[in-house]
Structures are given as C-alpha cells and as structure tokens.
Scaffold this active site. Structure first.
Site, PDB file in Angstrom:
ATOM      1  N   CYS A  76     -27.159 -15.515  37.387  1.00 53.21           N
ATOM      2  CA  CYS A  76     -26.027 -15.545  36.460  1.00 53.21           C
ATOM      3  C   CYS A  76     -25.550 -14.114  36.289  1.00 53.21           C
ATOM      4  CB  CYS A  76     -26.479 -16.131  35.119  1.00 53.21           C
ATOM      5  SG  CYS A  76     -25.236 -16.091  33.804  1.00 53.21           S
ATOM      6  N   CYS A 186     -19.086 -14.522  39.748  1.00 53.05           N
ATOM      7  CA  CYS A 186     -19.842 -15.470  38.920  1.00 53.05           C
ATOM      8  C   CYS A 186     -20.448 -16.476  39.881  1.00 53.05           C
ATOM      9  CB  CYS A 186     -18.924 -16.161  37.914  1.00 53.05           C
ATOM     10  SG  CYS A 186     -19.690 -17.530  37.003  1.00 53.05           S
TER      11      CYS A 186
END
EC number: 5.1.1.3
Length: 282
Positions: A76, A186
C-alpha cells in the site's frame, strides 16, 4: 533450511489493491507461502490523517507478526509513505514497502514529461517529496490524486463509465502536456490498466512496481537466511471487512476461488508512539 524460513510472508493493504503485489510475489518467489490481509473495514487510507494511518498500520502489522509472519510487505503506497519508519522501528521482522516507480519512469520517458497517479496522502508525504527531489532529474512530473478510484476498485468496478470519466479527467491534462509515461502510484491502479489504455491508447507507458517489490523481498529474505524451499502453501486471505469482494477479486485476478476469513483487529486510541513516529522522516 530453518522452520522459520518456511513461515509465511505477510502481505498487507488497506484493501484489495495489494493483490497486484501478491500476484507478482507468487510469480517471482513461488516457494514462499503468503498471508494476505485487507484492512477493508478501514479503507481507503488515502484521505485519512498521517497519525491515523501510522497507528492503524502498526496495529495491523503487529497482528500479522503475532500470526507468525517472517517478513511483511506493505503493499500500500499510502501506508508505506506514512508508516514504514514506524514499522521498522517497532517490529523485529523485515519490512518491505512500496513507493511510486518514479525512477524507472524517468529512465523510460522520451518526452521528459511523466505523470504520477496516486492517493492524496502519498503525494503529500515527505517520503514522496524526497523521492521527487531525488529522482525527477530533467523530467517534468505531473502529480494527480486519484480521488474516487479506490472505492470503485474495491467494489470490483474497473471499467465502468464512472471509472472512465474519472480517469479522463485525471489523464487528459497529462496527455495535453505530452506525458508519455504514467506511474501507477497506488497498488489498486494496476487493475485500471485496460481502462487507461482505452483512454490513452499507446501514448502512455505504465509503470507498476509490483515485480520490483517482489525481487526486493527475495533479496531481503536471502540475506536474512529466510528463503523458503519446496512447495508453497495455498495463500491465506483475510479481511477486516466483508470477505466477498476479496474472494471475487482473487478469483478474477488469480483464477482461484479461495475462502477468505474475516478477522477483527480492533480499534484503539492513537498510541503515543505512533503519533510521535508518524511525524518523523524515514
């Protein structure tokens, strides 16, 4: 080969985006057993405070270590940007983070204009500011927060009119500025590759760092004497929220039909340690 080397690697994301990294790890390191945890109850992280992200990430990763994980991959970008220094300070296992692939993007770009699509939290972080200062060179870098994309992807929506509308709004200014390379900043965004190609055609080379992260993990495990051997166990999938989206995404991405388990990793007031460390540079 020690028993410890056969322990699983924990792969953590705020939601389902880290499955793109898990896929790369399985391809690069087929002997490694994996435990994937989606903190879906608290997703998305991208617009939460740095203190909250640091505290929540530490809490989840402590839980993964308690489950016996020999190493952790923070799949992440937002959690890495805000909390990787917290984890390396507090945990006794190797911690691998992810970051936007700005260095390979700069090396790839011929027009010398690079786009970065990431969460607001990642783009505002000190970690990204240092990366930008050190890696951009003679490139013009256009950074764009991907507002609204993660919740759509979490629902399995990667190519709807709503997704395409958002992507057009985010990508068109980059295309107008002659960008030829786009950093997927991302881990959710690799699921949007087809939609991005529909909008940009072959004008943008997409940079996804999943395989680079997997190779870094392999080197780290080897250096620590923690490389597994033989046949990996079937990956375990866990979520703090609804397990059905996780199961559906695993089926779509990996071609498997796992039974994901719901787990409870409780909330608590922000710890003084996490609040303090969240404000420190890595």
């Amino acid at each position: 080969m020690t028993t410890r080397a056969q322990a699983p690697v924990g792969v953590f994301d705020s939601g389902l985006g880290g499955l793109s990294v898990l896929r790369a790890i399985r391809a690069e390191l087929p002997a490694e057993s994996l435990l994937y945890l989606a903190d879906s109850r608290h997703a998305p992280y991208g617009e939460k405070s740095p203190e909250y992200i640091a505290d929540r990430t530490l809490r989840v990763c402590e839980w993964l270590v308690d489950q016996g994980c020999k190493a952790l991959v923070i799949a992440c970008n937002t959690a890495t940007a805000q909390a990787v220094h917290v984890l390396r300070e507090k945990l006794a296992v190797p911690v691998i983070g992810v970051e936007p692939g700005l260095k390979p993007a700069v090396a790839t770009s011929k027009s010398r204009v690079v786009g970065v699509l990431a969460t607001e939290s990642t783009l505002r972080s000190e970690k990204f500011a240092r990366l930008l200062a050190g890696a951009s060179g003679d490139c013009k870098v256009l950074s764009q927060p991907g507002y609204g994309l993660v919740p759509l992807i979490e629902r399995g929506d990667t190519h709807s009119p709503a997704v395409l509308e958002l992507l057009r709004a985010y990508l068109q200014p980059m295309l107008d500025a002659n960008a030829d390379t786009l950093v997927l900043g991302c881990t959710h965004y690799p699921f949007l590759e087809d939609a991005i190609h529909e909008i940009a055609g072959d004008r943008l080379t997409l940079i996804d760092t999943g395989h680079a992260v997997a190779r870094h993990l392999g080197r780290t495990l080897a250096a620590a004497g923690l490389q597994a051997s033989g046949q990996a166990a079937t990956p375990c999938f866990m979520s703090t929220g609804d397990v059905l989206p996780l199961q559906a995404m695993v089926a779509a991405l990996l071609g498997e039909a796992p039974m994901a388990q719901r787990v409870d990793i409780g909330d608590a007031p922000l710890s003084p340690v996490a609040v303090s460390l969240a404000s420190q540079p890595e």
